[in-house]
Design an enzyme around this catalytic site. Sequence first.
Site, PDB file in Angstrom:
ATOM      1  N   GLU A  51      -5.330   2.913   5.867  1.00 34.66           N
ATOM      2  CA  GLU A  51      -5.196   3.038   4.551  1.00 34.66           C
ATOM      3  C   GLU A  51      -5.582   4.461   4.139  1.00 34.66           C
ATOM      4  O   GLU A  51      -4.752   5.264   3.266  1.00 34.66           O
ATOM      5  CB  GLU A  51      -5.844   2.033   3.955  1.00 34.66           C
ATOM      6  CG  GLU A  51      -5.333   0.798   3.905  1.00 34.66           C
ATOM      7  CD  GLU A  51      -5.874  -0.225   3.004  1.00 34.66           C
ATOM      8  OE1 GLU A  51      -6.187   0.035   1.706  1.00 34.66           O
ATOM      9  OE2 GLU A  51      -5.887  -1.325   3.118  1.00 34.66           O
TER      10      GLU A  51
ATOM     11  N   ARG B 157       0.835  -1.181   0.085  1.00 37.26           N
ATOM     12  CA  ARG B 157       0.076   0.041   0.105  1.00 37.26           C
ATOM     13  C   ARG B 157       0.932   1.190   0.057  1.00 37.26           C
ATOM     14  O   ARG B 157       0.464   2.309   0.661  1.00 37.26           O
ATOM     15  CB  ARG B 157      -1.061   0.093   1.340  1.00 37.26           C
ATOM     16  CG  ARG B 157      -1.829  -1.312   1.145  1.00 37.26           C
ATOM     17  CD  ARG B 157      -2.849  -1.197   0.274  1.00 37.26           C
ATOM     18  NE  ARG B 157      -3.635  -2.581   0.151  1.00 37.26           N
ATOM     19  CZ  ARG B 157      -3.288  -3.574  -0.399  1.00 37.26           C
ATOM     20  NH1 ARG B 157      -2.265  -3.646  -0.813  1.00 37.26           N
ATOM     21  NH2 ARG B 157      -4.236  -4.624  -0.206  1.00 37.26           N
TER      22      ARG B 157
ATOM     23  N   SER C  29     -11.378  -1.170   3.052  1.00 34.70           N
ATOM     24  CA  SER C  29     -10.683  -1.455   4.207  1.00 34.70           C
ATOM     25  C   SER C  29     -10.021  -0.275   4.741  1.00 34.70           C
ATOM     26  O   SER C  29      -9.366   0.465   4.037  1.00 34.70           O
ATOM     27  CB  SER C  29      -9.475  -2.375   4.081  1.00 34.70           C
ATOM     28  OG  SER C  29     -10.179  -3.644   3.126  1.00 34.70           O
TER      29      SER C  29
END
Length: 342
Positions: A338, A168, A242
């Site tokens: 995130e 990520r 998420s």
Amino acid sequence: MAVSLPIQTDFSLRSLNTFGVDACARAYLSVSCVSALEEVRNVAALTAMPRLILGGGSNILLTQDFPGLVLHMQSKGVQIVAEDDDATYVRAAAGESWHEFVQWTLDHDLGGLENLSLIPGSVGAAPIQNIGAYGVEIKDRFHSLTMFDFETGQTRVLNKTECAFGYRDSIFKHELRDRAVVLNVTFALPKNWQPNIRYADVAQELAAGSISEPTARQISDAVIAIRTRKLPNPAVVGNAGSFFKNPVVTIEKRDALLQRYPQLVNHAQPDGSVKLAAGWLIDQCGWKGKTAGAAGVYENQALVLVNRGGASGQDIAKLAAAIQSDVAQRFDVLLEPEPVFL
């Protein structure tokens, strides 16, 4: 300000972020071509402002009004640009919907991105976050991208190595943060396609349909079915998918946790580290389905924070902090969000 640029002021971003948070931008510009970015760079009043490059709005949490210029990437276009013995090379404009682009590749019998079906957001944002799901990340199918550099005023082509992809993560979150605007992305989709059904959820979904040798389309359909069950539709319930990254720990840390929590969900990584399931950690702390004001944790997936109606970005951030605190206290593991907090 330049008269030729259709800048809008005090612009509501509520419909442009998937959390549905009500926040405004001081200035807003819809961007469909690089010439608009070049013109912005030549206007001192605009370059002096903070900048936010916005795609699908699925990876941001607006905790306040944005005091600068929002550049909303809305360029469109998908085309096959080349092929060789190994791959077919497909280029998509930054403003394309990621999921619609994946479906386009499948409509053209091009496998490789099917595990990434139904991920919200735009094509341009995908490499910034190195999005991934069910055993595949952007970097696995990435060939190159074209970006506009606000520092130099030039366009540049970056290959996979130059993008410095991580979990990520990419160079766009570090050295090129606040200066790079992704214009288009080219993917190398393999001629010798092989199904990736290593994740149990996908394998089980296919097995339930008695599919033993799945096509790329069938894997995509399985992933869509799984995600639809697990994740709320942002058009109905505000969310950003998420919310936390799956934490990566050492084998020693994993083994110590396993002694206390034998059911710990974990996945060994190629580099010798271990990825823990953040959703499992949150669930063990009792957060699944809980509500804090107008913010909450989704009933079907503890990894997803939701706006139950009227939540501010601050409300969601406070909920996230409480979850992080509980997980750290119980497991001595730090959860990292995130979405980008703004």
